[in-house]
Design a protein around this motif. Sequence first.
Motif, PDB file in Angstrom:
ATOM      1  N   THR A  40       0.514  -1.499  -0.196  1.00 25.16           N
ATOM      2  CA  THR A  40       0.154  -0.351   0.105  1.00 25.16           C
ATOM      3  C   THR A  40       1.139   1.140   0.259  1.00 25.16           C
ATOM      4  N   ARG A  41       0.296   2.265  -0.232  1.00 19.63           N
ATOM      5  CA  ARG A  41       0.661   3.560  -1.090  1.00 19.63           C
ATOM      6  C   ARG A  41       0.459   4.605  -0.215  1.00 19.63           C
ATOM      7  N   PHE A  42       0.661   5.633   0.891  1.00 19.08           N
ATOM      8  CA  PHE A  42      -0.159   7.043   0.968  1.00 19.08           C
ATOM      9  C   PHE A  42      -0.117   7.728  -0.535  1.00 19.08           C
ATOM     10  N   TRP A 194      -8.310   1.944   2.616  1.00 19.29           N
ATOM     11  CA  TRP A 194      -8.233   1.868   1.317  1.00 19.29           C
ATOM     12  C   TRP A 194      -8.240   1.860   0.485  1.00 19.29           C
ATOM     13  N   THR A 195      -7.710   1.878  -1.044  1.00 23.24           N
ATOM     14  CA  THR A 195      -8.800   1.770  -2.107  1.00 23.24           C
ATOM     15  C   THR A 195      -7.798   1.110  -3.112  1.00 23.24           C
ATOM     16  N   ILE A 212     -13.503   0.442  -1.622  1.00 25.34           N
ATOM     17  CA  ILE A 212     -12.973   1.316  -0.652  1.00 25.34           C
ATOM     18  C   ILE A 212     -13.199   1.443   0.995  1.00 25.34           C
ATOM     19  N   VAL A 213     -12.471   0.125   1.559  1.00 27.98           N
ATOM     20  CA  VAL A 213     -12.157  -0.482   2.474  1.00 27.98           C
ATOM     21  C   VAL A 213     -11.591   0.707   3.810  1.00 27.98           C
ATOM     22  N   ARG A 255      -2.111  -4.785  -8.876  1.00 27.48           N
ATOM     23  CA  ARG A 255      -2.104  -3.423  -8.997  1.00 27.48           C
ATOM     24  C   ARG A 255      -1.832  -3.211  -7.616  1.00 27.48           C
ATOM     25  N   GLU A 256      -2.066  -1.534  -7.512  1.00 28.43           N
ATOM     26  CA  GLU A 256      -1.595  -0.388  -6.438  1.00 28.43           C
ATOM     27  C   GLU A 256      -3.137  -0.639  -5.541  1.00 28.43           C
ATOM     28  N   ILE A 257      -2.932  -0.725  -4.039  1.00 29.20           N
ATOM     29  CA  ILE A 257      -3.474  -0.493  -3.146  1.00 29.20           C
ATOM     30  C   ILE A 257      -3.181   1.297  -2.804  1.00 29.20           C
TER      31      ILE A 257
END
Length: 262
Positions: A40-42, A194-195, A212-213, A255-257
């Motif tokens: 995951t990336r901010f 997260w998305t 959208i979690v 995929r990117e989160i």
Amino acid sequence: MAEQPSWGYSKANGPYTWVSHFPIAQGSRQSPVDLRSSDTRFDAKLQPLNYHYMPTSSRILNNNGFSFKLSFDDSSDPCVLSGGPLDGHFRMNQLHMHWGCDEHAGSEHSVDGNTYAAELHMVHWNSSKYSNMQQAVAQPDGLAVIGVFIQVGAEHKELKKITDLLPMITQQDSKIELSGLNPLLLLPCSPAYWTYLGSLTTPPLYESVTWIVMKEPLSISSQQLEAIQSLYSLRSGKHERLLNNYRPPQLLAGREIRASFK
Ligand SMILES: NS(=O)(=O)c1cccc(F)c1F
Ligand SMILES: [Zn+2]
């Protein structure tokens, strides 16, 4: 055209067999996924989520044989979601849940491999581009689903409006009216989420969902979880408890989160 056997969550018709009738099950944009910190990336450009949610009028709570769902009349005074990663406005069509037979497994998404007792899904369709849910459901930008993790703890007053009714709809396809539910109260206090781009987690597994979690889980009492786990299904012709209705995590496949929080 041969009658398609009904899919389910048993060994014979569960998630690992769905690919035989729904080949997209092995697609590159499937859900759920494990939300791993390393993946995951901010993203500082992510906007806050905007909810234009009103306490709903009369609603039907029905059991489709694997879960219960609260269907909303999305023509009048709709509950609308916008902002966050979304372009345009998305109308809430239904909400439902996934769960297991113990309080440590039952969610569909997981966080660094950790699962929760259950997961609430609030399903919205893109009303800026499409005319209804049926048109939107198979489009790559058709749906937005908010996922909220659920753990056992204090009783949840708003969810109680649903869990109190479940003992009355243990038979498949039974329906009951529920009015005055306020979906805003089904969201956690923290706006952190997260998305990522994914799919329906049940057949037909369309790759049409912007997920959208929410990071913060909701708490429900053990009695409320019991009421959820006590739903019966006649789908297999037998009157049996629903043991679980969650799909295991799928490959991220590059995929990117994105995270709305650091
Ligand atoms: N589990 S799920 O939120 O992906 C889902 C399931 C069935 C129909 C949907 F429109 C949907 F979004
Ligand atoms: Zn779902």
